[in-house]
Design an enzyme around this catalytic site. Structure first.
Site, PDB file in Angstrom:
ATOM      1  N   ASP A 182       0.690  -1.122   0.086  1.00 30.82           N
ATOM      2  CA  ASP A 182      -0.360   0.087   0.301  1.00 30.82           C
ATOM      3  C   ASP A 182       1.016   1.224  -0.199  1.00 30.82           C
ATOM      4  OD1 ASP A 182      -1.950  -1.302   0.063  1.00 30.82           O
ATOM      5  OD2 ASP A 182      -2.571  -1.194   1.932  1.00 30.82           O
ATOM      6  N   ASP A 222     -13.984  -7.270  -4.686  1.00 30.66           N
ATOM      7  CA  ASP A 222     -14.380  -7.740  -3.641  1.00 30.66           C
ATOM      8  C   ASP A 222     -15.837  -7.901  -3.847  1.00 30.66           C
ATOM      9  OD1 ASP A 222     -11.481  -6.432  -3.465  1.00 30.66           O
ATOM     10  OD2 ASP A 222     -12.840  -4.156  -3.111  1.00 30.66           O
TER      11      ASP A 222
END
Lengths: 194, 251
Positions: B11, B130
């Site tokens: 990230d 997702d």
């Protein structure tokens, strides 16, 4: 000096970056006289075979490439264009390597595109100096050149295919040495030493 | 046969990697290039860099970072986070990304998959999905699972493949962050219904979970963050253990 042939087929940056990492000076060009004068020539390529062939013709490069005498390395589509014919867009290619480029068939356990790290075997020529049988390299493709007398490395994705080809001063890899970690860098160094 | 891939996910916020501990020998764990190179040397097969910057400046910094990653990392890498149009895709391709992953933007505008794939090739497009299972149905979600959409996992994945996506990155929002393992039956059903590779994400707590999703779950690759960033296991050690279980990995 090394030239990278620019015929407008996507991103050349990965190849440039990889050459930079191993300390090779290069120019990116579509000028026939610069290509002819180079010590080494690299022909990368991403995209679709018939339109890539078309672009080579438009730039007046399709005839001259086969007449080059210094070491030439085709990568992925760059190598496929040096074969006789590609099923992709039914493209007549340069005819340097005596083989045909065919699409992989999807079957249980076989994915298309063939994407990821796979082993290469039956390694021949100094292009694979210090590379071991069964080493992994990175592939991304849906079409591949069939086995032939010019095969200097093989791999398989449902069928065996040529992972690399060689004829006279021409070399080609179906895999991407510029993305194949330290093995890939070794192969690029070997090419530069030819 | 193509090897199963292990993909650390990093990230990035405002040009710096977040999460992660101080690895031995690493000067700056926040340097995305250095951390990426560290994982590549450990045997990572690919890297995913996810931009979690919220601001325009953060995005700008990310593009510059992608250029540095491309110059320094010798394995393929995917970038994702906030890609919403062709211009974003073009900018990241020019910076040297091998693939981009798109998520919410593709849900909003599925045609974006076709546009990017036809211009830059399917190998460049990872469709991230997702999904959350409610009453036996897998609903596609956006905004980190908070927003349900009207799409359903299997049909959306199939549509993504037909529109030109080269890979599916599937995260179960029921499992993400739980460290309880992956929904392997769902992964296997997804793999059976598609011809493109599937990357499993979200839920790995231990080596057995990853082994499970790569075998029973038929996934082609496993993406993980925490188990690597917190130094629980190195990429190399994970792959060695998978290899001991006869899973085909690159060592």
């Amino acid at each position: 000096m090394t030239t990278i042939i620019d015929y407008d087929t996507g991103n050349l940056r990965s190849v440039c970056n990889a050459l930079q990492r191993i300390g090779v000076e290069y120019v990116v060009t579509d000028q026939p006289e610069l290509i002819r004068r180079a010590d080494h020539v690299v022909m990368p390529g991403v995209g679709e075979a018939s339109s890539a062939m078309q672009k080579l013709r438009e730039r007046g490069l399709s005839e001259m490439i086969s007449t080059l005498t210094q070491p030439v390395l085709g990568i992925c589509i760059g190598m496929q264009l040096m074969c006789e014919h590609s099923e992709e867009g039914n493209a007549e290619c340069l005819g340097i390597f005596p083989t045909q480029v065919k699409r992989f068939a999807v079957s249980p356990g076989v994915k298309v595109p063939h994407m990821g790290w796979n082993r290469i075997a039956d390694l021949r020529t100094p292009l694979f100096a210090d590379v071991r049988e069964g080493d992994f390299v990175y592939f991304v493709h849906s079409y591949a050149p069939m086995l032939c007398s010019a095969s200097i490395a093989t791999s398989e994705n449902g069928v065996a295919f040529s992972a690399a080809l060689h004829k006279d001063n021409f070399y080609g890899t179906q895999f991407h040495p510029e993305k194949s970690g330290s093995i890939g860098e070794q192969i690029l160094k070997n090419f530069m030493a030819l | 046969m193509v090897a199963k891939r292990i993909i650390p996910c990093l990230d990035v916020k405002d040009g710096r990697t977040v999460k992660g501990i101080n690895f031995v020998g690493l000067q700056d764990v926040g340097d995305a290039v250095e951390l990426g190179r560290h994982y590549a040397m450990q045997g990572a097969d690919e890297l995913v860099y996810l931009d979690i910057s919220a601001s325009y400046e953060g995005r700008h910094t990310f593009t510059a970072l992608v250029e540095r990653i491309a110059q320094n990392i010798n394995i393929p890498f995917t970038v994702g986070g906030g890609i919403s149009c062709m211009d974003d895709a073009a900018r990241l391709l020019d910076a040297g990304a091998d693939k981009i992953s798109i998520n919410s933007a593709a849900v909003r505008n599925p045609e974006l998959i076709n546009e990017i794939a036809s211009k830059y090739g399917s190998q460049f497009v990872v469709l991230a999905i997702d999904a959350k299972q409610i009453n036996g149905v897998w609903h596609v979600t956006t905004h980190g699972g908070r927003q349900l959409t009207e799409k359903e996992l299997y049909s959306w994945a199939k549509e993504g493949q037909e529109r030109g996506a080269g890979e599916i990155l599937f995260t179960s929002m029921n499992h993400d962050g739980t460290r309880q393992g992956y929904p392997c039956d769902t992964f296997a059903a997804l793999a059976d219904s598609l011809s493109i590779p599937i990357i499993a994400s979200g839920g790995a707590g231990c080596v057995a979970d990853i082994a499970d999703v790569l075998t029973r779950g038929k996934a082609d690759a496993a993406l993980a963050a925490s188990i690597f960033h917190y130094g629980e296991i190195t990429v190399n050690e994970l792959k060695r253990q998978l290899n001991n279980q006869n899973i085909n990995v690159r060592l």
